[in-house]
Design a protein around this motif. Structure first.
Motif, PDB file in Angstrom:
ATOM      1  N   ARG A  29       0.854  -1.006   0.126  1.00 26.44           N
ATOM      2  CA  ARG A  29      -0.021   0.107   0.126  1.00 26.44           C
ATOM      3  C   ARG A  29       0.826   1.245  -0.052  1.00 26.44           C
ATOM      4  O   ARG A  29       0.564   2.110  -0.754  1.00 26.44           O
ATOM      5  N   ARG A  30       1.772   1.173   0.822  1.00 20.91           N
ATOM      6  CA  ARG A  30       2.645   2.347   0.983  1.00 20.91           C
ATOM      7  C   ARG A  30       3.500   2.812  -0.350  1.00 20.91           C
ATOM      8  O   ARG A  30       3.294   3.727  -1.081  1.00 20.91           O
ATOM      9  N   TYR A  31       4.121   1.515  -1.150  1.00 16.65           N
ATOM     10  CA  TYR A  31       4.734   1.747  -2.290  1.00 16.65           C
ATOM     11  C   TYR A  31       3.865   2.146  -3.585  1.00 16.65           C
ATOM     12  O   TYR A  31       4.058   2.871  -4.382  1.00 16.65           O
ATOM     13  N   THR A  32       2.516   1.671  -3.553  1.00 15.56           N
ATOM     14  CA  THR A  32       1.671   1.868  -4.349  1.00 15.56           C
ATOM     15  C   THR A  32       1.165   3.300  -4.587  1.00 15.56           C
ATOM     16  O   THR A  32       1.224   4.140  -5.444  1.00 15.56           O
ATOM     17  N   GLN A  33       1.027   4.018  -3.194  1.00 12.81           N
ATOM     18  CA  GLN A  33       0.728   5.340  -3.001  1.00 12.81           C
ATOM     19  C   GLN A  33       1.747   6.159  -3.337  1.00 12.81           C
ATOM     20  O   GLN A  33       1.605   6.897  -4.112  1.00 12.81           O
ATOM     21  N   SER A  36       2.101   6.156  -7.301  1.00  4.12           N
ATOM     22  CA  SER A  36       0.884   6.970  -7.774  1.00  4.12           C
ATOM     23  C   SER A  36       1.499   8.529  -7.431  1.00  4.12           C
ATOM     24  O   SER A  36       1.073   9.281  -8.617  1.00  4.12           O
ATOM     25  N   ASP A  37       1.844   8.841  -6.344  1.00  2.00           N
ATOM     26  CA  ASP A  37       2.268  10.167  -6.346  1.00  2.00           C
ATOM     27  C   ASP A  37       3.418  10.577  -7.288  1.00  2.00           C
ATOM     28  O   ASP A  37       3.305  11.790  -7.707  1.00  2.00           O
ATOM     29  N   ALA A  38       4.200   9.807  -7.595  1.00  2.00           N
ATOM     30  CA  ALA A  38       5.334   9.902  -8.716  1.00  2.00           C
ATOM     31  C   ALA A  38       4.768  10.089 -10.080  1.00  2.00           C
ATOM     32  O   ALA A  38       5.451  10.927 -10.818  1.00  2.00           O
ATOM     33  N   ILE A  39       3.920   9.381 -10.406  1.00  5.77           N
ATOM     34  CA  ILE A  39       3.343   9.471 -11.757  1.00  5.77           C
ATOM     35  C   ILE A  39       2.570  10.886 -11.815  1.00  5.77           C
ATOM     36  O   ILE A  39       2.528  11.270 -12.955  1.00  5.77           O
ATOM     37  N   VAL A  78      -5.337   3.949 -12.478  1.00  2.00           N
ATOM     38  CA  VAL A  78      -5.390   2.539 -11.998  1.00  2.00           C
ATOM     39  C   VAL A  78      -4.871   2.219 -10.549  1.00  2.00           C
ATOM     40  O   VAL A  78      -5.387   1.502  -9.830  1.00  2.00           O
ATOM     41  N   LEU A  79      -3.796   2.842 -10.354  1.00  3.60           N
ATOM     42  CA  LEU A  79      -3.123   2.665  -9.008  1.00  3.60           C
ATOM     43  C   LEU A  79      -4.158   3.143  -8.109  1.00  3.60           C
ATOM     44  O   LEU A  79      -4.566   2.293  -6.941  1.00  3.60           O
ATOM     45  N   GLU A  80      -4.757   4.361  -7.911  1.00  2.00           N
ATOM     46  CA  GLU A  80      -5.414   4.652  -7.023  1.00  2.00           C
ATOM     47  C   GLU A  80      -6.802   3.938  -6.919  1.00  2.00           C
ATOM     48  O   GLU A  80      -7.476   3.674  -5.928  1.00  2.00           O
TER      49      GLU A  80
END
Length: 133
Positions: A29-33, A36-39, A78-80
């Motif tokens: 979850r942490r890495y996905t967020q 997503s923030d980096a994108i 998609v990540l969100e």
């Protein structure tokens, strides 16, 4: 009714596995967020690069190869979406009474479960009586 060694071993192993699963979920979850923030930051940078390209009549790439691939293949939405569709600890675990297998005896230690196998006993060399020798 008291649990047998076999059932207690299952319970201990299951608790450890659930803890590891929860830790992996939190990390994902942490890495996905973060991804997503980096994108999102890459999209902001691309907007600025596009504006600069138009203002100064240049043609500078708006994305790096990596951010372009991430933007094109998964995208922030998609990540969100994946994060929104699940919640931490969403799968409740109910401990059912495990059938008493193996005659109630524990199974051998298994490194997969973080258990150390039984070591071979350390034998001291026989004592030699110096007076009789």
């Amino acid at each position: 009714m008291a649990l047998t060694a076999y059932q207690t071993q299952f319970k201990r192993r299951m608790k450890r596995a659930i803890k590891l699963r929860a830790k992996a979920d939190a990390k994902a979850r942490r890495y996905t967020q973060l991804l997503s923030d980096a994108i999102g930051a890459a999209e902001d940078a691309a907007t600025q690069m596009n504006a600069l390209n138009q203002i100064y009549n240049v043609d500078v790439s708006t994305y790096t190869l990596l951010t372009q691939a991430l933007h094109a293949n998964s995208g922030q939405e998609v990540l969100e979406d994946h994060l929104a569709q699940s919640a931490p600890g969403e799968e409740a675990v109910i401990f059912n009474q495990v059938p008493d297998g193996n005659g109630g005896q524990e199974l051998p230690a298994n490194p997969l479960f973080g258990e150390v196998g039984a070591s071979t006993p350390i034998l001291s060399p026989p004592q030699v009586d110096v007076l009789q020798a």
